[in-house]
Enzyme design. Structure first.
Site, PDB file in Angstrom:
ATOM      1  N   ARG A 166       0.866  -1.319  -0.086  1.00 54.51           N
ATOM      2  CA  ARG A 166      -0.094   0.009  -0.033  1.00 54.51           C
ATOM      3  C   ARG A 166       0.889   1.342   0.281  1.00 54.51           C
ATOM      4  O   ARG A 166       0.498   2.503   0.533  1.00 54.51           O
ATOM      5  CB  ARG A 166      -0.875   0.142   1.243  1.00 54.51           C
ATOM      6  CG  ARG A 166      -1.999  -1.228   1.275  1.00 54.51           C
ATOM      7  CD  ARG A 166      -2.618  -1.147   0.123  1.00 54.51           C
ATOM      8  NE  ARG A 166      -3.872  -2.312   0.212  1.00 54.51           N
ATOM      9  CZ  ARG A 166      -3.575  -3.665  -0.460  1.00 54.51           C
ATOM     10  NH1 ARG A 166      -2.308  -3.715  -1.103  1.00 54.51           N
ATOM     11  NH2 ARG A 166      -4.340  -4.594  -0.330  1.00 54.51           N
ATOM     12  N   SER A 239     -11.060  -0.473   2.780  1.00 56.16           N
ATOM     13  CA  SER A 239     -10.314  -0.615   4.002  1.00 56.16           C
ATOM     14  C   SER A 239      -9.678   0.597   4.561  1.00 56.16           C
ATOM     15  O   SER A 239      -8.954   1.387   3.813  1.00 56.16           O
ATOM     16  CB  SER A 239      -9.092  -1.563   3.761  1.00 56.16           C
ATOM     17  OG  SER A 239      -9.524  -2.814   3.298  1.00 56.16           O
ATOM     18  N   GLU A 335      -5.265   4.277   5.988  1.00 55.80           N
ATOM     19  CA  GLU A 335      -5.156   4.219   4.640  1.00 55.80           C
ATOM     20  C   GLU A 335      -5.518   5.376   3.723  1.00 55.80           C
ATOM     21  O   GLU A 335      -4.536   5.995   3.237  1.00 55.80           O
ATOM     22  CB  GLU A 335      -5.553   3.251   3.797  1.00 55.80           C
ATOM     23  CG  GLU A 335      -4.939   1.945   4.183  1.00 55.80           C
ATOM     24  CD  GLU A 335      -5.347   0.768   2.778  1.00 55.80           C
ATOM     25  OE1 GLU A 335      -5.502   1.136   1.949  1.00 55.80           O
ATOM     26  OE2 GLU A 335      -5.424  -0.233   3.280  1.00 55.80           O
TER      27      GLU A 335
END
Length: 339
Positions: A166, A239, A335
């Site tokens: 990520r 997420s 995130e």
């Protein structure tokens, strides 16, 4: 200037959380030239510039005084095709899932495991998006980005992007690069990625013994729709927390108290934990405070039930982070980008 700059524009349609925030200045860039024009306009007006794609990885906690530039370029091209290996290029503003579906219609293998992920093509390398055993880095052929410091265009190879979990060179250098178009290396003959257990199980339930890439895509879409809320119906950014990577020592310590710990060994000896499992064990799954909450089916997803503000969602995220740190000694990293 061909790009049109508007004043006092609601950003609610442009972020998947559905947060009501106002951009003092807003414009859509449909070409490289318009990106340059808008950056020059921002410089002339002494305005910072905030570049967004689909707004699926953005949490707005305030009104935006910057010039918001939404990447709205479109176009998909086949760059090469030798009958087996195919290189496809897509403009940054192309919506991600329709692009994936386009590749499947061409009989191409590679992107099916990344079906139904919200956002745009240009944002995908920024996060090195991944799902069901595949990440962008696995099918990446290159990209073209604009250097905001020099105004030059630069082509990036796989190695130069510095992809990690990520993460990427572009995420680690926020505000410098604007991704304009991305290239992917796909295949007409490559094997499918079926290592993720639920995918195999769902295919078997459908009676599919020799699945195609389309079958895998349809199966993953079905699983995602069951587990994750549709942003068009319930505001969310997918997420919200990264799966934390911790030492094996700490993982063993946690497992002593929680034998069901979900952890995956890494090549360097560390362990990647399932953030959703930690959050669920701490009792946050289904939690709601006003219109800010944690999804009832997926503890990793924060949701806006209608009128939540970005500040309220951020406050909830911080509470979850503090609780997980106290309970497990594990730090969760958000995130979405905050503004």
């Amino acid at each position: 200037m061909s790009a049109k700059v508007e004043s006092n524009v609601s950003l609610k349609p442009y972020n998947s959380f559905g947060i009501e925030a106002t951009a003092r200045h807003f414009a859509q860039a449909t070409s490289d030239d318009e990106v340059r024009q808008l950056l020059a306009y921002a410089a002339t007006e002494d305005l910072p510039a905030l570049v967004i794609g689909g707004g699926s990885n953005l949490l707005l906690t305030q009104d935006v005084t910057a010039l918001v530039i939404r990447m709205s370029s479109s176009g998909i091209r086949l760059l090469s095709d030798d009958g087996q290996r195919v290189v496809v290029e897509a403009e940054a503003g192309e919506p991600w899932h329709p692009f994936v579906q386009w590749t499947l219609e061409q009989g191409l293998v590679g992107l099916e495991n990344l079906s139904l992920i919200p956002g745009t093509v240009g944002a995908a390398p920024m996060q090195n998006i991944g799902a069901y055993g595949v990440e962008i880095k696995d099918i990446f052929a290159g990209l073209t980005a604009l250097d905001r410091q020099t105004g030059d265009l630069r082509d990036f190879s796989l190695e130069e992007c510095g992809f990690a979990y990520r993460d990427s060179h572009f995420k680690r250098n926020p505000g410098r690069w604007i991704i304009l178009r991305v290239r992917f290396v796909l295949s007409r003959v490559a094997p499918l990625h079926l290592d993720y257990g639920p995918v195999r199980q769902r295919l078997a339930e459908r009676g599919i013994e020799q699945p195609t890439a389309k079958d895998v895509s349809e199966t993953i879409c079905s699983i995602r729709r069951e587990k994750l809320p549709d942003p068009a119906e319930l505001g969310n950014a997918g997420s919200f927390f990264k799966n934390p990577v911790i030492s094996a020592v700490l993982a063993d310590r946690i497992r002593e108290q929680h034998p069901g710990l979900v952890a995956y060994p890494q090549l360097d000896g560390e362990m990647k934990l399932a953030a959703g499992w930690l959050i669920e064990q701490a009792g946050w799954k289904g939690y709601r405070d006003g219109d800010a909450g944690v999804h009832r089916l997926q503890a990793l997803v924060l949701v806006n039930y209608g009128q939540a503000t970005g500040e309220q969602l951020h406050a909830l995220a911080r509470k979850i982070q503090d609780d997980i740190l106290e309970r497990f000694g594990v730090e969760l990293e958000m995130e979405p980008n905050l503004y």
